[in-house]
Design a protein around this motif. Structure first.
Motif, mmCIF file in Angstrom:
data_model
loop_
_atom_site.group_PDB
_atom_site.id
_atom_site.type_symbol
_atom_site.label_atom_id
_atom_site.label_comp_id
_atom_site.label_asym_id
_atom_site.label_seq_id
_atom_site.Cartn_x
_atom_site.Cartn_y
_atom_site.Cartn_z
ATOM 1 N N GLU A 63 0.675 -1.129 0.174
ATOM 2 C CA GLU A 63 -0.017 0.116 0.013
ATOM 3 C C GLU A 63 0.788 1.292 -0.010
ATOM 4 O O GLU A 63 1.985 1.051 0.320
ATOM 5 C CB GLU A 63 -1.112 -0.025 1.043
ATOM 6 C CG GLU A 63 -0.597 -0.112 2.773
ATOM 7 C CD GLU A 63 -1.247 -0.211 3.619
ATOM 8 O OE1 GLU A 63 -1.485 1.153 4.362
ATOM 9 O OE2 GLU A 63 -2.150 -0.883 3.852
ATOM 10 N N HIS A 65 1.337 5.640 0.697
ATOM 11 C CA HIS A 65 0.817 6.557 1.643
ATOM 12 C C HIS A 65 1.736 7.728 1.378
ATOM 13 O O HIS A 65 3.114 7.380 1.495
ATOM 14 C CB HIS A 65 0.498 6.281 3.095
ATOM 15 C CG HIS A 65 -0.284 5.441 3.247
ATOM 16 N ND1 HIS A 65 -1.930 5.597 2.867
ATOM 17 C CD2 HIS A 65 -0.333 4.141 3.566
ATOM 18 C CE1 HIS A 65 -2.450 4.410 3.168
ATOM 19 N NE2 HIS A 65 -1.835 3.650 3.613
ATOM 20 N N TYR A 66 1.457 9.073 1.477
ATOM 21 C CA TYR A 66 2.491 10.227 1.240
ATOM 22 C C TYR A 66 3.446 10.315 2.256
ATOM 23 O O TYR A 66 4.559 10.486 2.291
ATOM 24 C CB TYR A 66 1.908 11.512 1.056
ATOM 25 C CG TYR A 66 1.252 11.704 -0.271
ATOM 26 C CD1 TYR A 66 2.110 11.558 -1.519
ATOM 27 C CD2 TYR A 66 -0.285 11.662 -0.694
ATOM 28 C CE1 TYR A 66 1.413 11.881 -2.848
ATOM 29 C CE2 TYR A 66 -0.834 11.855 -2.020
ATOM 30 C CZ TYR A 66 0.139 11.758 -3.056
ATOM 31 O OH TYR A 66 -0.527 11.885 -4.148
ATOM 32 N N ASP A 67 2.844 9.998 3.541
ATOM 33 C CA ASP A 67 3.458 10.044 4.664
ATOM 34 C C ASP A 67 4.832 9.016 4.887
ATOM 35 O O ASP A 67 5.831 9.205 5.281
ATOM 36 C CB ASP A 67 2.828 9.680 5.966
ATOM 37 C CG ASP A 67 2.000 10.939 6.463
ATOM 38 O OD1 ASP A 67 2.165 12.034 5.818
ATOM 39 O OD2 ASP A 67 1.080 10.830 7.341
ATOM 40 N N MET A 145 -4.147 6.659 -3.901
ATOM 41 C CA MET A 145 -3.594 7.620 -2.916
ATOM 42 C C MET A 145 -3.926 8.918 -3.329
ATOM 43 O O MET A 145 -4.074 9.737 -2.610
ATOM 44 C CB MET A 145 -1.960 7.294 -2.940
ATOM 45 C CG MET A 145 -1.170 8.208 -2.046
ATOM 46 S SD MET A 145 0.410 7.739 -1.753
ATOM 47 C CE MET A 145 0.916 8.225 -3.463
ATOM 48 N N GLU A 149 -5.626 11.260 -0.734
ATOM 49 C CA GLU A 149 -4.545 11.834 0.233
ATOM 50 C C GLU A 149 -4.128 13.038 -0.742
ATOM 51 O O GLU A 149 -4.227 13.178 -1.992
ATOM 52 C CB GLU A 149 -3.474 10.986 0.462
ATOM 53 C CG GLU A 149 -3.952 9.774 1.306
ATOM 54 C CD GLU A 149 -2.877 8.987 1.779
ATOM 55 O OE1 GLU A 149 -1.648 9.217 1.596
ATOM 56 O OE2 GLU A 149 -2.981 7.793 2.243
#
Length: 219
Positions: A63, A65-67, A145, A149
């Motif tokens: 998966e 995520h930007y973080d 994403m 996000e």
């Protein structure tokens, strides 16, 4: 070249000499989109052009995520003990730059971001509708994403106090209003709109962004 970070392998290309410059690409791309600009930039900078996780030659992941992208780049900088690099990011790379510069205010010497958004509302309606269709057909986690996000509060942007350059195209998928909102929330920042250009036309396989980076860093 490869480096192990946060349990995955990140691919990067290092070239040139001079002040360190970190370069991050957009969604679904690789560091190779910058090749033409790097041929100019490596005369002035030590360029670290990096492939995000699940992009290019970096590790695939379950998966996105930007973080997580931001955590990878932060760890990359620490692993190599890179002091006060200039950061350049396009699209997703720009989002990650905003996250990092607001979390670690002394990490970079300058922030340059092209076509970033701080939430999906920054996307023009036609672009968001296209992404929704693409996700329905492909179930791509990269597209998912972008639809969900990022979520960067304006307050976080106010923490950024290094010289910041924000760019967009006059025919960008990120609305001009959104880019102006980002710029107005960051002290010591300027917004440059490249006339007659799309989200990516002045960046991907182009020397234009390389010349711009040299220009703003030499002021």
């Amino acid at each position: 070249m490869f480096i192990k970070i946060n349990g995955i392998t990140i691919f990067y290309k290092k070239s040139g000499h001079g002040k360190p410059l970190i370069m991050l690409h957009g969604n679904g791309e690789t560091h190779e989109i910058f090749n033409r600009s790097i041929s100019l930039l490596n005369k002035y900078f030590t360029v670290y052009a990096i492939d995000f996780r699940d992009h290019g030659n970096s590790s695939k992941v379950s998966e996105l995520h930007y973080d997580d992208h931001a955590a990878d780049i932060y760890e990359f900088i620490n692993k190599f003990n890179i002091k006060k690099p200039v950061y350049y990011g396009f699209s997703d790379g720009g989002i990650v730059g905003l996250i990092l510069a607001s979390q670690y205010t002394d990490l970079f010497s300058r922030l340059i971001v092209s076509g970033p958004n701080i939430n999906p509302k920054g996307l023009r309606a036609y672009a968001k509708n296209f992404m929704k269709l693409k996700y329905a057909l492909t179930k791509s986690q990269k597209v998912e994403m972008m639809l969900k996000e990022p979520d960067i509060p304006l307050f976080n942007l106010s923490k950024i106090d290094i010289p910041t350059n924000i760019t967009g195209g006059s025919i960008d998928v990120i609305s001009r209003k959104h880019l102006k909102l980002i710029q107005s929330s960051i002290r010591n920042s300027v917004l440059k709109i490249f006339k007659y250009h799309t989200h990516s036309s002045y960046i991907v396989n182009s020397e234009i962004i390389g010349k711009y980076i040299i220009e703003v860093c030499n002021k």
